[in-house]
Design a protein around this motif. Sequence first.
Motif, mmCIF file in Angstrom:
data_model
loop_
_atom_site.group_PDB
_atom_site.id
_atom_site.type_symbol
_atom_site.label_atom_id
_atom_site.label_comp_id
_atom_site.label_asym_id
_atom_site.label_seq_id
_atom_site.Cartn_x
_atom_site.Cartn_y
_atom_site.Cartn_z
ATOM 1 N N VAL A 129 -1.617 -3.172 -9.934
ATOM 2 C CA VAL A 129 -1.063 -2.580 -8.705
ATOM 3 C C VAL A 129 -1.540 -3.370 -7.481
ATOM 4 C CG1 VAL A 129 -0.889 -0.514 -7.281
ATOM 5 C CG2 VAL A 129 -0.869 -0.310 -9.777
ATOM 6 N N SER A 130 -2.847 -3.405 -7.240
ATOM 7 C CA SER A 130 -3.352 -4.099 -6.044
ATOM 8 C C SER A 130 -2.893 -5.553 -6.017
ATOM 9 C CB SER A 130 -4.879 -4.051 -5.996
ATOM 10 O OG SER A 130 -5.352 -2.740 -5.910
ATOM 11 N N LEU A 162 -9.251 -0.844 -14.067
ATOM 12 C CA LEU A 162 -8.991 -2.280 -13.999
ATOM 13 C C LEU A 162 -7.484 -2.551 -13.912
ATOM 14 C CD1 LEU A 162 -10.143 -5.153 -14.087
ATOM 15 C CD2 LEU A 162 -9.986 -5.047 -16.588
ATOM 16 N N PHE A 163 -6.711 -1.787 -14.665
ATOM 17 C CA PHE A 163 -5.252 -1.922 -14.611
ATOM 18 C C PHE A 163 -4.727 -1.617 -13.209
ATOM 19 C CE2 PHE A 163 -1.005 0.134 -15.339
ATOM 20 C CZ PHE A 163 -0.326 -1.030 -15.657
ATOM 21 N N PHE A 212 0.837 -1.214 0.000
ATOM 22 C CA PHE A 212 0.000 0.000 0.000
ATOM 23 C C PHE A 212 0.868 1.258 0.000
ATOM 24 C CE2 PHE A 212 -1.879 3.384 2.596
ATOM 25 C CZ PHE A 212 -3.032 3.665 1.874
ATOM 26 N N PHE A 213 1.843 1.311 0.907
ATOM 27 C CA PHE A 213 2.691 2.500 0.983
ATOM 28 C C PHE A 213 3.571 2.637 -0.253
ATOM 29 C CE2 PHE A 213 1.905 2.201 5.644
ATOM 30 C CZ PHE A 213 1.420 3.489 5.824
ATOM 31 N N ALA A 231 -3.819 1.455 -4.705
ATOM 32 C CA ALA A 231 -3.662 1.664 -3.264
ATOM 33 C C ALA A 231 -4.996 1.502 -2.553
ATOM 34 C CB ALA A 231 -3.064 3.044 -3.001
ATOM 35 N N LEU A 232 -6.065 2.059 -3.136
ATOM 36 C CA LEU A 232 -7.393 1.918 -2.531
ATOM 37 C C LEU A 232 -7.849 0.457 -2.524
ATOM 38 C CD1 LEU A 232 -9.235 5.049 -3.990
ATOM 39 C CD2 LEU A 232 -8.557 4.649 -1.613
ATOM 40 N N GLY A 233 -7.463 -0.297 -3.572
ATOM 41 C CA GLY A 233 -7.808 -1.717 -3.604
ATOM 42 C C GLY A 233 -7.131 -2.507 -2.501
#
Length: 277
Positions: free
Chosen positions: A73-74, A67-68, A35-36, A186-188
């Motif tokens: 990322v997540s 979606l990407f 996340f960070f 990050a939100l995911g």
Amino acid sequence: MGYLYLFLAASLWGLLGPVSRLAFGEGLTPLAVAFFRAGLAWLFFAAHALLLRQVRVAPRDLPVLLLFGLVGVSLFYGAYQLAVGFGGAALASVLLYTAPAWVALLSHLVLREPLDALGLFSVALTLLGVALMGLGGGSQVKAPLSALFFGLLSGFTYALYYIFGKLCLPRYATPTLFLYALPVGALGLLPFVEFAPLTPRAFYALLFLGAFSTYGAYLAYYAGLKRLPATRASVVATLEPVVANLFAFLFFREVLSPLGYLGAGLVLLAVLLSVRR
């Protein structure tokens, strides 16, 4: 200069696992580190995109960018950090490089690109290499099913960068893509993050991951790509797991068994064959 830039990029990416382990040692969970990493890297990509005035995207591309963010990322950042947490930096770095085998399969299934004998052989070598690493283990290296699963998942989601790029996102610069993808990613991750107080050592580790091993590594890689053919750049980038294994040994005395190194060698051989193909 092209080779120097690519060596720098591979070195910075190779430090992802060892530096993440430093953050784990300060009480941070793998998903908190992911996340960070995404949040801090976003600050640099956002500043870059604003400076170059590369912030606009077509409204029709926003769903794909979202979606990407979730997949690239997540899932990718989270899976890689969990692989490091469960199995160590050395094992995770090699499992990440199963990505070319996934690319070969996904390109055949999604993009209808032909999968020739060399492609199939590369996939088979990758699977054999992963099996040997799982059986081998090593000193300060664990290879439970959780480490293998998240390591393979990181390689799979890394391969999806190629599919997203081919299908949907060739029109945008890298800072533009990550300007939108990183906050979504990050939100995911946020619902799964357990926050802990940041020690100075943890803060500097996270800052290094966001500023250097993510943002800086991309800058160095694309600077090298401008000076060298893409195929040669891909070969030089395979130094990443070599660097990761070196620093995993220096920092944490992680050493794969002879069987594990044989498996790692087969995975890297498969990468080189895939690049040549």
